[in-house]
Design a protein around this motif. Sequence first.
Motif, PDB file in Angstrom:
ATOM      1  N   ASN A  49       0.829  -1.205   0.000  1.00 55.84           N
ATOM      2  CA  ASN A  49       0.000   0.000   0.000  1.00 55.84           C
ATOM      3  C   ASN A  49       0.865   1.258   0.000  1.00 55.84           C
ATOM      4  OD1 ASN A  49      -2.740   1.273   0.373  1.00 55.84           O
ATOM      5  ND2 ASN A  49      -1.738   2.017   2.220  1.00 55.84           N
ATOM      6  N   THR A  50       1.929   1.243   0.787  1.00 56.12           N
ATOM      7  CA  THR A  50       2.825   2.402   0.841  1.00 56.12           C
ATOM      8  C   THR A  50       3.509   2.631  -0.501  1.00 56.12           C
ATOM      9  OG1 THR A  50       3.238   1.983   3.194  1.00 56.12           O
ATOM     10  CG2 THR A  50       4.807   3.394   2.037  1.00 56.12           C
ATOM     11  N   GLN A  51       3.912   1.568  -1.149  1.00 54.44           N
ATOM     12  CA  GLN A  51       4.561   1.698  -2.462  1.00 54.44           C
ATOM     13  C   GLN A  51       3.605   2.291  -3.488  1.00 54.44           C
ATOM     14  OE1 GLN A  51       5.904  -2.308  -3.197  1.00 54.44           O
ATOM     15  NE2 GLN A  51       7.866  -2.003  -2.136  1.00 54.44           N
ATOM     16  N   LEU A  52       2.346   1.865  -3.449  1.00 63.02           N
ATOM     17  CA  LEU A  52       1.359   2.404  -4.391  1.00 63.02           C
ATOM     18  C   LEU A  52       1.132   3.896  -4.160  1.00 63.02           C
ATOM     19  CD1 LEU A  52      -1.286  -0.485  -4.441  1.00 63.02           C
ATOM     20  CD2 LEU A  52       0.329   0.122  -6.242  1.00 63.02           C
ATOM     21  N   TRP A  53       1.038   4.297  -2.898  1.00 60.65           N
ATOM     22  CA  TRP A  53       0.877   5.715  -2.604  1.00 60.65           C
ATOM     23  C   TRP A  53       2.113   6.499  -3.028  1.00 60.65           C
ATOM     24  CZ3 TRP A  53      -3.326   8.313  -1.803  1.00 60.65           C
ATOM     25  CH2 TRP A  53      -4.456   7.688  -1.264  1.00 60.65           C
ATOM     26  N   GLN A  54       3.293   5.928  -2.807  1.00 63.89           N
ATOM     27  CA  GLN A  54       4.528   6.602  -3.193  1.00 63.89           C
ATOM     28  C   GLN A  54       4.565   6.834  -4.700  1.00 63.89           C
ATOM     29  OE1 GLN A  54       7.295   7.743  -1.140  1.00 63.89           O
ATOM     30  NE2 GLN A  54       7.455   8.812  -3.100  1.00 63.89           N
ATOM     31  N   ARG A  55       4.118   5.858  -5.468  1.00 66.75           N
ATOM     32  CA  ARG A  55       4.083   6.017  -6.929  1.00 66.75           C
ATOM     33  C   ARG A  55       3.120   7.124  -7.329  1.00 66.75           C
ATOM     34  NH1 ARG A  55       3.197   0.263  -9.670  1.00 66.75           N
ATOM     35  NH2 ARG A  55       3.246   1.622 -11.506  1.00 66.75           N
ATOM     36  N   LEU A  56       1.982   7.210  -6.633  1.00 65.48           N
ATOM     37  CA  LEU A  56       1.019   8.268  -6.940  1.00 65.48           C
ATOM     38  C   LEU A  56       1.603   9.640  -6.628  1.00 65.48           C
ATOM     39  CD1 LEU A  56      -1.794   9.102  -7.824  1.00 65.48           C
ATOM     40  CD2 LEU A  56      -2.579   8.754  -5.477  1.00 65.48           C
ATOM     41  N   ASP A  58       4.743  10.394  -6.623  1.00 65.10           N
ATOM     42  CA  ASP A  58       5.790  10.647  -7.620  1.00 65.10           C
ATOM     43  C   ASP A  58       5.189  11.142  -8.929  1.00 65.10           C
ATOM     44  OD1 ASP A  58       7.660   9.857  -5.779  1.00 65.10           O
ATOM     45  OD2 ASP A  58       7.878   7.812  -6.578  1.00 65.10           O
ATOM     46  N   VAL A  59       4.072  10.534  -9.338  1.00 60.33           N
ATOM     47  CA  VAL A  59       3.420  10.967 -10.580  1.00 60.33           C
ATOM     48  C   VAL A  59       2.980  12.425 -10.475  1.00 60.33           C
ATOM     49  CG1 VAL A  59       1.362  10.638 -12.010  1.00 60.33           C
ATOM     50  CG2 VAL A  59       2.685   8.669 -11.275  1.00 60.33           C
ATOM     51  N   MET A  60       2.484  12.807  -9.308  1.00 66.40           N
ATOM     52  CA  MET A  60       2.037  14.191  -9.102  1.00 66.40           C
ATOM     53  C   MET A  60       3.181  15.124  -8.735  1.00 66.40           C
ATOM     54  SD  MET A  60      -1.067  13.907  -9.846  1.00 66.40           S
ATOM     55  CE  MET A  60      -1.569  15.572  -9.443  1.00 66.40           C
ATOM     56  N   GLU A  61       4.417  14.575  -8.664  1.00 60.75           N
ATOM     57  CA  GLU A  61       5.606  15.368  -8.345  1.00 60.75           C
ATOM     58  C   GLU A  61       5.417  16.124  -7.030  1.00 60.75           C
ATOM     59  OE1 GLU A  61       6.356  17.804 -11.732  1.00 60.75           O
ATOM     60  OE2 GLU A  61       7.087  16.133 -12.961  1.00 60.75           O
ATOM     61  N   THR A  62       4.958  15.403  -6.013  1.00 56.75           N
ATOM     62  CA  THR A  62       4.682  15.986  -4.706  1.00 56.75           C
ATOM     63  C   THR A  62       5.311  15.113  -3.628  1.00 56.75           C
ATOM     64  OG1 THR A  62       2.572  16.844  -5.511  1.00 56.75           O
ATOM     65  CG2 THR A  62       2.866  16.749  -3.127  1.00 56.75           C
ATOM     66  N   PRO A  63       6.103  15.677  -2.716  1.00 56.31           N
ATOM     67  CA  PRO A  63       6.635  14.879  -1.601  1.00 56.31           C
ATOM     68  C   PRO A  63       5.503  14.331  -0.736  1.00 56.31           C
ATOM     69  CG  PRO A  63       7.801  16.974  -1.815  1.00 56.31           C
ATOM     70  CD  PRO A  63       6.620  17.062  -2.713  1.00 56.31           C
ATOM     71  N   MET A  64       5.706  13.148  -0.186  1.00 56.28           N
ATOM     72  CA  MET A  64       4.644  12.494   0.575  1.00 56.28           C
ATOM     73  C   MET A  64       4.252  13.302   1.809  1.00 56.28           C
ATOM     74  SD  MET A  64       5.224   8.374   0.384  1.00 56.28           S
ATOM     75  CE  MET A  64       3.586   8.112   1.064  1.00 56.28           C
ATOM     76  N   GLU A  74      -7.617  14.679  -4.241  1.00 55.98           N
ATOM     77  CA  GLU A  74      -8.284  15.834  -4.833  1.00 55.98           C
ATOM     78  C   GLU A  74      -7.417  16.463  -5.918  1.00 55.98           C
ATOM     79  OE1 GLU A  74     -11.347  16.908  -4.414  1.00 55.98           O
ATOM     80  OE2 GLU A  74     -11.683  15.171  -3.104  1.00 55.98           O
ATOM     81  N   SER A  75      -6.110  16.453  -5.707  1.00 53.47           N
ATOM     82  CA  SER A  75      -5.206  16.989  -6.718  1.00 53.47           C
ATOM     83  C   SER A  75      -5.249  16.164  -7.994  1.00 53.47           C
ATOM     84  CB  SER A  75      -3.777  17.039  -6.165  1.00 53.47           C
ATOM     85  OG  SER A  75      -2.878  17.540  -7.126  1.00 53.47           O
ATOM     86  N   VAL A  76      -5.276  14.849  -7.842  1.00 52.96           N
ATOM     87  CA  VAL A  76      -5.375  13.966  -9.011  1.00 52.96           C
ATOM     88  C   VAL A  76      -6.693  14.191  -9.735  1.00 52.96           C
ATOM     89  CG1 VAL A  76      -5.555  11.563  -9.739  1.00 52.96           C
ATOM     90  CG2 VAL A  76      -3.835  12.224  -8.057  1.00 52.96           C
ATOM     91  N   ARG A  77      -7.788  14.300  -8.958  1.00 52.08           N
ATOM     92  CA  ARG A  77      -9.097  14.513  -9.573  1.00 52.08           C
ATOM     93  C   ARG A  77      -9.121  15.824 -10.357  1.00 52.08           C
ATOM     94  NH1 ARG A  77     -11.912  14.017  -5.396  1.00 52.08           N
ATOM     95  NH2 ARG A  77     -12.642  11.880  -5.712  1.00 52.08           N
TER      96      ARG A  77
END
Length: 225
Positions: A49-56, A58-64, A74-77
């Motif tokens: 689960n953490t890896q999946l969130w980390q990938r998301l 990274d795609v949004m170019e935002t530190p966790m 909301e940012s992705v939406r």
Amino acid sequence: MTEAEARWAWSPWLGQELPPHGPEVKQQVPAEVQVLTLQATFDAHRKSNTQLWQRLYDVMETPMMEKSKVEIIESVRGTIERLRSRITELESRAVGSPVAGTIPEGWPEMETARYGDFDQVDWEMRFLSRLTQLLTLRPFDAGVYEIEKLEWAESWMTLIVRVWFREECYLVGWQQHLPTLRRTFTPADASAVANAWHTGEFSPCYVPQPYEPEPDGIHWYGRRP
């Protein structure tokens, strides 16, 4: 003999205690082992689960640590909605653009102004495009050479090739006036003329005999005046 008696008679556990099955199996596993098994399963799911969130993130170019999970969702939406809106806008423009064959209502009708002999220029570009493709593919050509220069200016094509023969290299060049070349063919399809020139004038490319280089060190076939 009843069916139940027949099944009992052929049972592999006849006269023995049946092995544990169903919920009874779990009951026989020590509690400590069950806890460790559940903990390992939970850790694996949490890591995934953490890896999946980390990938998301990274795609949004935002530190966790910069945004919460709710904020990143909301940012992705919002990003998806903006992209969909932009795609719809571009598609509507493409459908109604002059390139597609129609002019949107209210658009001024504009004609593209072209100057000079643009038909000849277009022909020369198609000729050079096909010739470049042939020089890259090298069909039916066993010569050992590399292209030194391919130049086009004022309707003149200049092609210089470095040819190897017995561990020595030689420069061979062509200068071709493309309007003159076009007039020698009927019909003068640019690709067909390029095929003919490549086959008849260039391929296969070997050291000419006799090899007579000019002061620039190149053996020329045809020269620009």
